[in-house]
Design a protein around this motif. Sequence first.
Motif, PDB file in Angstrom:
ATOM      1  N   HIS A   1     -37.954 -30.529  24.347  1.00 21.16           N
ATOM      2  CA  HIS A   1     -37.403 -31.851  24.035  1.00 21.16           C
ATOM      3  C   HIS A   1     -37.496 -32.828  25.208  1.00 21.16           C
ATOM      4  CE1 HIS A   1     -35.962 -30.627  20.101  1.00 21.16           C
ATOM      5  NE2 HIS A   1     -35.608 -29.484  20.652  1.00 21.16           N
TER       6      HIS A   1
ATOM      7  N   PHE B   1     -28.662 -33.280  28.776  1.00 18.84           N
ATOM      8  CA  PHE B   1     -28.027 -33.773  27.554  1.00 18.84           C
ATOM      9  C   PHE B   1     -29.083 -33.981  26.481  1.00 18.84           C
ATOM     10  CE2 PHE B   1     -25.093 -34.500  30.891  1.00 18.84           C
ATOM     11  CZ  PHE B   1     -23.827 -34.444  30.318  1.00 18.84           C
ATOM     12  N   TYR B   2     -28.821 -33.422  25.302  1.00 16.38           N
ATOM     13  CA  TYR B   2     -29.724 -33.567  24.161  1.00 16.38           C
ATOM     14  C   TYR B   2     -29.082 -34.531  23.171  1.00 16.38           C
ATOM     15  CZ  TYR B   2     -32.471 -32.465  20.009  1.00 16.38           C
ATOM     16  OH  TYR B   2     -33.264 -32.547  18.894  1.00 16.38           O
ATOM     17  N   GLU B   3     -29.572 -35.767  23.209  1.00 16.31           N
ATOM     18  CA  GLU B   3     -29.030 -36.830  22.361  1.00 16.31           C
ATOM     19  C   GLU B   3     -27.511 -36.809  22.467  1.00 16.31           C
ATOM     20  OE1 GLU B   3     -30.842 -36.076  18.542  1.00 16.31           O
ATOM     21  OE2 GLU B   3     -32.858 -36.445  19.331  1.00 16.31           O
ATOM     22  N   ASP B   4     -26.828 -37.011  21.358  1.00  9.30           N
ATOM     23  CA  ASP B   4     -25.362 -36.923  21.381  1.00  9.30           C
ATOM     24  C   ASP B   4     -24.917 -35.630  20.697  1.00  9.30           C
ATOM     25  OD1 ASP B   4     -26.096 -37.530  18.809  1.00  9.30           O
ATOM     26  OD2 ASP B   4     -24.587 -39.099  18.518  1.00  9.30           O
ATOM     27  N   LYS B   5     -25.842 -34.639  20.671  1.00  5.73           N
ATOM     28  CA  LYS B   5     -25.592 -33.418  19.915  1.00  5.73           C
ATOM     29  C   LYS B   5     -25.185 -32.232  20.779  1.00  5.73           C
ATOM     30  CE  LYS B   5     -28.908 -34.543  16.277  1.00  5.73           C
ATOM     31  NZ  LYS B   5     -30.082 -34.056  15.559  1.00  5.73           N
TER      32      LYS B   5
ATOM     33  N   GLU C   1     -31.830 -25.561  17.520  1.00  2.00           N
ATOM     34  CA  GLU C   1     -31.994 -26.762  16.697  1.00  2.00           C
ATOM     35  C   GLU C   1     -31.293 -26.595  15.357  1.00  2.00           C
ATOM     36  OE1 GLU C   1     -36.178 -27.657  16.445  1.00  2.00           O
ATOM     37  OE2 GLU C   1     -36.335 -27.754  18.629  1.00  2.00           O
TER      38      GLU C   1
ATOM     39  N   LEU D   1     -36.297 -32.769  28.253  1.00  3.27           N
ATOM     40  CA  LEU D   1     -35.007 -33.036  28.897  1.00  3.27           C
ATOM     41  C   LEU D   1     -35.080 -32.639  30.360  1.00  3.27           C
ATOM     42  CD1 LEU D   1     -32.645 -31.464  26.184  1.00  3.27           C
ATOM     43  CD2 LEU D   1     -33.481 -33.823  26.312  1.00  3.27           C
TER      44      LEU D   1
ATOM     45  N   MET E   1     -20.204 -32.345  19.228  1.00  7.64           N
ATOM     46  CA  MET E   1     -20.964 -32.008  20.419  1.00  7.64           C
ATOM     47  C   MET E   1     -20.877 -30.498  20.653  1.00  7.64           C
ATOM     48  SD  MET E   1     -22.709 -33.144  23.140  1.00  7.64           S
ATOM     49  CE  MET E   1     -22.332 -34.827  23.572  1.00  7.64           C
TER      50      MET E   1
ATOM     51  N   ASN F   1     -28.344 -28.681  13.334  1.00  6.47           N
ATOM     52  CA  ASN F   1     -28.646 -29.341  12.059  1.00  6.47           C
ATOM     53  C   ASN F   1     -28.064 -28.656  10.832  1.00  6.47           C
ATOM     54  OD1 ASN F   1     -30.239 -31.400  13.282  1.00  6.47           O
ATOM     55  ND2 ASN F   1     -31.870 -29.913  13.544  1.00  6.47           N
TER      56      ASN F   1
END
Length: 189
Positions: free
Chosen positions: A33, A49-53, A167, A35, A1, A171
């Motif tokens: 995104h 919160f961006y996904e679980d990332k 991003e 959000l 995270m 990634n």
Amino acid sequence: MWLFCGLGNPGEKYKDTRHNFGFLVIDNFAKKHSLDFKFYKDLESEAAFYEDKAILIKPLTYMNLSGRAVKKWITKENIPFTNLLVIYDDLDLPLGKIKILPKGGAGGHKGMLSIIESLGTTEFPRMRLGIGKPSNGSVIDYVLSPFSNEEKPKVIKVLEISSSALEDILNLGLFKTMTKYNSLNELLE
């Protein structure tokens, strides 16, 4: 995270100022995104919160006390300093330049100084967004003024590129992203 922290000042008065460049990047990423930000009174910030990332935060303490909110999130979410990215305006870089670094000092930036003092370390990544220096007049007046109409196309480009860099950090990792974007700077002029 990851914890992506954009620096700025809360309120309409400061919304589109140079000193809020960090907020603008976080807002741009969130919009891209879809959000939504939520107010966290106990954490003195807005967050999405961006996904679980990643957690995107905007401290609402005003710039010079940003470290309080950052430390609360780091502690609450148990995020290592290496996964904190602070995004902020930098007078020492011209508008259009982005520099991503794994660590460093405050460089005279009061928000960064607050974070360094609160965390007790300079060992965390940062994304420096160039705003250039004023040709005349007060630095305080300059950073608290909005971008000019002539600067806005470049600001939009920086926001797009910065969001892509966030991003890529998620990634590809920090160091591959640094290599990719720090060498792109010539293209932003």
